[in-house]
Write an enzyme that holds these catalytic residues in place. Structure first.
Site, short mmCIF file in Angstrom:
data_model
loop_
_atom_site.label_atom_id
_atom_site.label_comp_id
_atom_site.label_asym_id
_atom_site.label_seq_id
_atom_site.Cartn_x
_atom_site.Cartn_y
_atom_site.Cartn_z
N ASP A 41 32.29 -0.89 9.29
CA ASP A 41 32.36 -0.99 7.80
C ASP A 41 32.44 -2.24 6.61
O ASP A 41 32.64 -3.29 7.33
CB ASP A 41 34.62 -0.43 7.29
CG ASP A 41 34.25 -0.67 6.04
OD1 ASP A 41 33.72 -0.06 5.29
OD2 ASP A 41 35.82 -1.20 5.77
N THR A 50 29.80 1.58 1.97
CA THR A 50 29.46 -0.53 1.23
C THR A 50 28.59 -0.97 1.42
O THR A 50 27.81 -2.25 1.88
CB THR A 50 30.96 -0.27 1.87
OG1 THR A 50 31.05 0.06 2.74
CG2 THR A 50 32.11 -0.32 0.95
N THR A 51 28.01 -0.51 3.13
CA THR A 51 26.83 -1.10 3.77
C THR A 51 25.56 -0.90 3.18
O THR A 51 24.77 -1.55 2.69
CB THR A 51 26.74 -1.02 5.92
OG1 THR A 51 28.52 -0.71 5.95
CG2 THR A 51 26.05 -1.51 6.61
N ASP A 61 37.68 5.43 4.40
CA ASP A 61 36.91 6.08 3.96
C ASP A 61 37.13 7.58 4.02
O ASP A 61 36.11 8.34 2.68
CB ASP A 61 35.81 5.64 4.95
CG ASP A 61 35.76 4.16 4.71
OD1 ASP A 61 36.53 3.06 4.11
OD2 ASP A 61 34.43 3.61 5.24
#
Length: 535
Positions: A68, A101-102, A403
């Site tokens: 994550d 988020t990446t 998530d």
């Protein structure tokens, strides 16, 4: 000592006036971009379903395994100020959308790489920044045009998007179980009065070691990761429960801190013990009079919430006791049970109690839990009991589930789906490239560079899956040029397919917020031309 006479400054020639040393400013900007790109490259390998995981070892010896982006960057010790901005960027994406988020950090890194090339070509940072702003607005319009509307009643589409989010996680093999679970839990807390708002604090995740992730379940009620008090043989199963949440202590009052009483006479001693007993009995009689048979007692720091004596009397009265309930859980518990917390024994009334069909203690793994089910007039909350064979899997399962919950929350607030698998990025790249041809001057160069930068997502997806990135991205461009806007990389088959038909979908909000936040962060880094350290 006489002060030296002030010499009037000589009027400088126009030649020296026009020369300003910009070398330092360029160096600072370049250093910032290089540092931020280093952070982006660190998480790039963990993008996508075939991305690698990172093992993080903290100073305290704790080990975390995750892919994550927000968690990885959060735990990184980043010192360079501009690189810290990328860490903040992933936090912003986590708050806005919860997933991607990446992606957002990788896009920012690719944009910065293109900015470096444009700067070295002599284009002014302000021009690049303004063009990037226009390009981001145009990109959001393109994405919105690609999106497919979705209804909350269409449960299958919601499950598909949640499982797409879970497929890139460590616990991806359990996505068939966790995705429907995430969808059901979010839909059960949506308030009909405010249909586009979901508060994830209404979904409580309880982690319990033992078993496997397969044993994870959705509980319509309450679960406490602690056992009921057995000290005096009290009940561990109560039907038709009347539950009180109390914030006072059922123990004799103590003197103030740093004070002691010396009792020399044993008759006085007996009297103290008798008074204590009467004090506790008086409290328990008041509790029993309301018909209460389950007590949830808040953790106390001043004195013991319950003593052995009070537990003994409570057990005799057939009242089940769960002690050490955390202070921050009280709000969730009272909302679920539809009752009021009781702060004083004098306020103990029947109307403040919650009602449930069954409260029981169950053995689970190597410990015990207390489960409350069949709650009457239950508030809009739900509890997920997550199981795992070790602490690392358990923590990662919780993060992955969070998530997935965020993805469903995005769909509740903005009800549009978009294809995944690098399809939107390639389509954006193509459309921005076409738009660049309609522009003139420096803007044209800049927009073309940003269009190229967006190809980093499909390129990285292919690279992480062990495919040939150049061949895949070229083929993708070709498919999109022919009008197949939903063509994307299917990493399982290792080829390009229509990604919507493969059920690889994500909320529109994840993509749009990734583009806008990445552009905003890059613009900010471009505008910085000096770092001033203040002692």
């Amino acid at each position: 000592m006489a002060s030296p006479a002030v010499v009037p400054s000589q009027p400088r020639s126009s030649k020296t006036e026009s020369y300003v040393d910009n070398k330092r400013k360029e160096d600072i900007r370049q250093a910032n971009i290089v540092a931020a790109r280093a952070v982006a490259d660190a998480v790039r390998t963990s993008l996508g379903p075939k991305g690698m995981d990172k093992m993080i070892s903290t100073a305290s010896g704790e080990v975390i395994i995750t892919n994550d982006g927000a968690t990885i960057l959060n735990k990184m010790e980043v010192l360079q100020p501009a690189a810290k901005m990328l860490v903040e960027l992933s936090k912003s994406q986590d708050a806005a959308a919860g997933d991607g988020t990446t992606t957002v950090v990788v896009i920012a890194g690719a944009l910065l790489k293109q900015c470096l090339i444009l700067l070295s070509s002599g284009i002014h940072p302000t021009v690049i920044s303004d063009t990037l702003h226009k390009a981001a607005i145009h990109a959001v319009d393109v994405l919105t045009a690609m999106a497919v509307p979705v209804e909350l009643s269409d449960r299958d589409s919601l499950v598909k998007s949640a499982s797409t989010s879970l497929n890139s996680k460590v616990v991806s093999q359990y996505s068939t179980l966790l995705a429907p679970l995430a969808v059901d839990s979010v839909l059960s807390v949506v308030d009909p009065c405010k249909p586009d708002l979901v508060d994830l604090r209404d979904i409580r995740i309880v982690k319990k070691l033992g078993g496997t992730v397969d044993d994870t379940e959705l509980v319509k009620g309450l679960v406490f990761d602690k056992k009921a008090s057995h000290a005096a043989g009290g009940p561990t199963r109560v039907e038709n429960a009347k539950i009180a949440v109390i914030q006072f202590q059922i123990s004799p009052p103590k003197t103030d801190i740093e004070q002691s009483i010396v009792v020399s006479d044993y008759t006085q001693m007996d009297r103290i013990l008798k008074e204590e007993r009467n004090y506790i009995l008086g409290m328990i009689k008041k509790i029993k009079a309301t018909g209460c048979n389950v007590l949830l007692i808040q953790k106390s720091i001043l004195r013991d919430a319950v003593t052995d004596l009070s537990l003994h009397y409570l057990a005799k009265s057939k009242i089940m006791v769960v002690k050490d309930v955390e202070r921050d859980e009280i709000e969730f518990i009272t909302k679920t049970l539809n009752c009021l917390p009781i702060a004083n024994i004098d306020h103990f009334r029947a109307e403040k109690l919650g009602h449930a069909d069954l409260v029981e203690e169950l053995s689970l793994g190597d410990g015990k839990i207390v489960k409350i089910t069949g709650i009457k007039d239950m508030g809009r909350t739900t509890t997920v009991l997550v199981r795992g064979s070790n602490q690392l899997v358990l923590d990662e399962a919780e993060r992955s589930l969070h998530d997935a919950l965020c993805v469903v929350r995005c769909l509740v607030s903005k009800r549009f789906l978009i294809a995944g698998g690098g399809a939107p990025e390639i389509e954006l790249s193509r459309q921005l490239g076409a738009w660049a041809k309609a522009l003139s001057g420096m803007e044209r160069y800049c927009v073309r560079s940003f269009a190229e930068a967006l190809e980093v997502i499909p390129y990285t997806l292919a690279e992480n899956a062990g495919l040939n990135p150049l061949a895949i991205v070229t083929e993708l461009r070709n498919r999109h040029a022919q009008g197949e806007i939903n063509s994307g990389i299917n990493v399982r088959k290792g080829q390009i397919t229509n990604i919507l038909e493969e059920n690889v979908v994500q909320p529109l909000l994840v993509s749009t917020s990734a583009i806008t936040l990445a552009a905003e962060c890059v613009r900010m880094i471009l505008k910085i031309d000096d770092i001033v350290t203040v002692r």
